[in-house]
Design a protein around this motif. Structure first.
Motif, PDB file in Angstrom:
ATOM      1  N   MET A 203     -23.168 -11.381 -29.849  1.00 50.52           N
ATOM      2  CA  MET A 203     -22.407 -10.717 -30.907  1.00 50.52           C
ATOM      3  C   MET A 203     -21.319 -11.617 -31.474  1.00 50.52           C
ATOM      4  O   MET A 203     -20.694 -11.265 -32.439  1.00 50.52           O
ATOM      5  N   SER A 204     -21.108 -12.743 -30.888  1.00 57.90           N
ATOM      6  CA  SER A 204     -20.029 -13.617 -31.325  1.00 57.90           C
ATOM      7  C   SER A 204     -20.119 -13.966 -32.808  1.00 57.90           C
ATOM      8  O   SER A 204     -19.119 -13.930 -33.510  1.00 57.90           O
ATOM      9  N   SER A 205     -21.311 -14.289 -33.325  1.00 60.15           N
ATOM     10  CA  SER A 205     -21.418 -14.662 -34.738  1.00 60.15           C
ATOM     11  C   SER A 205     -21.142 -13.463 -35.641  1.00 60.15           C
ATOM     12  O   SER A 205     -20.505 -13.608 -36.692  1.00 60.15           O
ATOM     13  N   ASP A 206     -21.594 -12.256 -35.260  1.00 57.37           N
ATOM     14  CA  ASP A 206     -21.279 -11.056 -36.034  1.00 57.37           C
ATOM     15  C   ASP A 206     -19.775 -10.799 -36.046  1.00 57.37           C
ATOM     16  O   ASP A 206     -19.209 -10.430 -37.076  1.00 57.37           O
ATOM     17  N   GLN A 207     -19.129 -10.988 -34.903  1.00 54.96           N
ATOM     18  CA  GLN A 207     -17.691 -10.781 -34.818  1.00 54.96           C
ATOM     19  C   GLN A 207     -16.947 -11.804 -35.668  1.00 54.96           C
ATOM     20  O   GLN A 207     -15.983 -11.459 -36.351  1.00 54.96           O
ATOM     21  N   ARG A 208     -17.374 -13.052 -35.630  1.00 59.54           N
ATOM     22  CA  ARG A 208     -16.751 -14.085 -36.476  1.00 59.54           C
ATOM     23  C   ARG A 208     -16.927 -13.742 -37.955  1.00 59.54           C
ATOM     24  O   ARG A 208     -16.008 -13.899 -38.752  1.00 59.54           O
ATOM     25  N   ASP A 209     -18.117 -13.278 -38.318  1.00 56.74           N
ATOM     26  CA  ASP A 209     -18.380 -12.908 -39.714  1.00 56.74           C
ATOM     27  C   ASP A 209     -17.447 -11.796 -40.178  1.00 56.74           C
ATOM     28  O   ASP A 209     -16.932 -11.836 -41.298  1.00 56.74           O
ATOM     29  N   VAL A 210     -17.239 -10.787 -39.336  1.00 58.71           N
ATOM     30  CA  VAL A 210     -16.334  -9.684 -39.690  1.00 58.71           C
ATOM     31  C   VAL A 210     -14.923 -10.216 -39.892  1.00 58.71           C
ATOM     32  O   VAL A 210     -14.255  -9.876 -40.884  1.00 58.71           O
ATOM     33  N   CYS A 211     -14.448 -11.041 -38.994  1.00 59.04           N
ATOM     34  CA  CYS A 211     -13.095 -11.588 -39.122  1.00 59.04           C
ATOM     35  C   CYS A 211     -12.958 -12.413 -40.397  1.00 59.04           C
ATOM     36  O   CYS A 211     -11.958 -12.297 -41.117  1.00 59.04           O
ATOM     37  N   GLN A 212     -13.949 -13.226 -40.706  1.00 58.67           N
ATOM     38  CA  GLN A 212     -13.918 -14.021 -41.935  1.00 58.67           C
ATOM     39  C   GLN A 212     -13.932 -13.124 -43.168  1.00 58.67           C
ATOM     40  O   GLN A 212     -13.203 -13.355 -44.129  1.00 58.67           O
ATOM     41  N   ARG A 213     -14.752 -12.090 -43.133  1.00 57.74           N
ATOM     42  CA  ARG A 213     -14.856 -11.182 -44.285  1.00 57.74           C
ATOM     43  C   ARG A 213     -13.525 -10.520 -44.617  1.00 57.74           C
ATOM     44  O   ARG A 213     -13.194 -10.302 -45.779  1.00 57.74           O
TER      45      ARG A 213
ATOM     46  N   ARG B 231     -22.367   1.863 -24.682  1.00 57.07           N
ATOM     47  CA  ARG B 231     -21.716   3.131 -25.011  1.00 57.07           C
ATOM     48  C   ARG B 231     -21.422   3.327 -26.494  1.00 57.07           C
ATOM     49  O   ARG B 231     -21.432   4.450 -26.991  1.00 57.07           O
ATOM     50  N   CYS B 232     -21.107   2.235 -27.192  1.00 58.46           N
ATOM     51  CA  CYS B 232     -20.689   2.346 -28.591  1.00 58.46           C
ATOM     52  C   CYS B 232     -21.043   1.059 -29.342  1.00 58.46           C
ATOM     53  O   CYS B 232     -20.158   0.334 -29.803  1.00 58.46           O
ATOM     54  N   PRO B 233     -22.334   0.755 -29.459  1.00 62.31           N
ATOM     55  CA  PRO B 233     -22.743  -0.537 -30.033  1.00 62.31           C
ATOM     56  C   PRO B 233     -22.290  -0.757 -31.475  1.00 62.31           C
ATOM     57  O   PRO B 233     -22.075  -1.899 -31.887  1.00 62.31           O
ATOM     58  N   GLY B 234     -22.097   0.291 -32.243  1.00 62.80           N
ATOM     59  CA  GLY B 234     -21.695   0.146 -33.637  1.00 62.80           C
ATOM     60  C   GLY B 234     -20.323  -0.462 -33.838  1.00 62.80           C
ATOM     61  O   GLY B 234     -20.020  -0.998 -34.904  1.00 62.80           O
ATOM     62  N   ILE B 235     -19.482  -0.404 -32.823  1.00 58.90           N
ATOM     63  CA  ILE B 235     -18.123  -0.921 -32.957  1.00 58.90           C
ATOM     64  C   ILE B 235     -18.003  -2.376 -32.502  1.00 58.90           C
ATOM     65  O   ILE B 235     -17.038  -3.060 -32.823  1.00 58.90           O
ATOM     66  N   VAL B 236     -18.987  -2.870 -31.782  1.00 53.08           N
ATOM     67  CA  VAL B 236     -18.887  -4.180 -31.137  1.00 53.08           C
ATOM     68  C   VAL B 236     -18.610  -5.297 -32.129  1.00 53.08           C
ATOM     69  O   VAL B 236     -17.815  -6.197 -31.861  1.00 53.08           O
ATOM     70  N   ARG B 237     -19.217  -5.258 -33.295  1.00 53.83           N
ATOM     71  CA  ARG B 237     -19.017  -6.348 -34.264  1.00 53.83           C
ATOM     72  C   ARG B 237     -17.571  -6.450 -34.751  1.00 53.83           C
ATOM     73  O   ARG B 237     -17.159  -7.468 -35.268  1.00 53.83           O
ATOM     74  N   TYR B 238     -16.773  -5.396 -34.581  1.00 53.41           N
ATOM     75  CA  TYR B 238     -15.387  -5.382 -35.049  1.00 53.41           C
ATOM     76  C   TYR B 238     -14.375  -5.784 -33.967  1.00 53.41           C
ATOM     77  O   TYR B 238     -13.186  -5.929 -34.246  1.00 53.41           O
TER      78      TYR B 238
END
Length: 115
Positions: free
Chosen positions: A1-11, A76-83
């Motif tokens: 999930m690291s790349s998804d998390q980085r993408d959210v932060c950049q966005r 438990r809550c996969p939809g929040i992980v990217r944030y």
């Protein structure tokens, strides 16, 4: 999930600050099926990463939140992980076909600073 998390932060123009897998979040497990899903990140302390997550309406009940290691959010809550790499002071609100993410500097104030 690291790349998804980085993408959210950049966005959102936010610093990348992922929680450690062993840190705890406060989560209202019983409310997760309700919408919208709310997540707020306070300043980490005492082994927590600062995230508090719940669905539906907030409650002041003492047992509203339960501690959960961040690594278990994938189950438990996969939809929040990217944030989760958003730093303290950020809020997330999710519903079907809806996303709202914003910085709330008031979350960073020390409780003694609030009149």
């Amino acid at each position: 999930m690291s790349s998804d998390q980085r993408d959210v932060c950049q966005r959102f123009g936010a610093e990348y600050m992922p929680p450690e897998a062993s840190q705890k979040v406060g989560i209202s497990i019983a409310s997760l099926a309700k919408v919208p899903l709310h997540a707020v990140r306070l300043i980490p302390e005492n082994g927590t990463c600062g995230w508090y997550i719940y669905g539906g309406e907030y409650s002041t009940d003492a047992d509203f939140y339960q501690p959960l290691h961040a690594v278990h959010l994938l189950e438990r809550c996969p939809g929040i992980v990217r944030y989760l790499a958003l730093p303290p002071g950020w809020r997330v609100l999710l519903a079907p076909d809806y996303e709202d993410v914003w910085f709330d500097g008031g979350l960073l104030k020390d409780a003694t600073d609030i009149p």
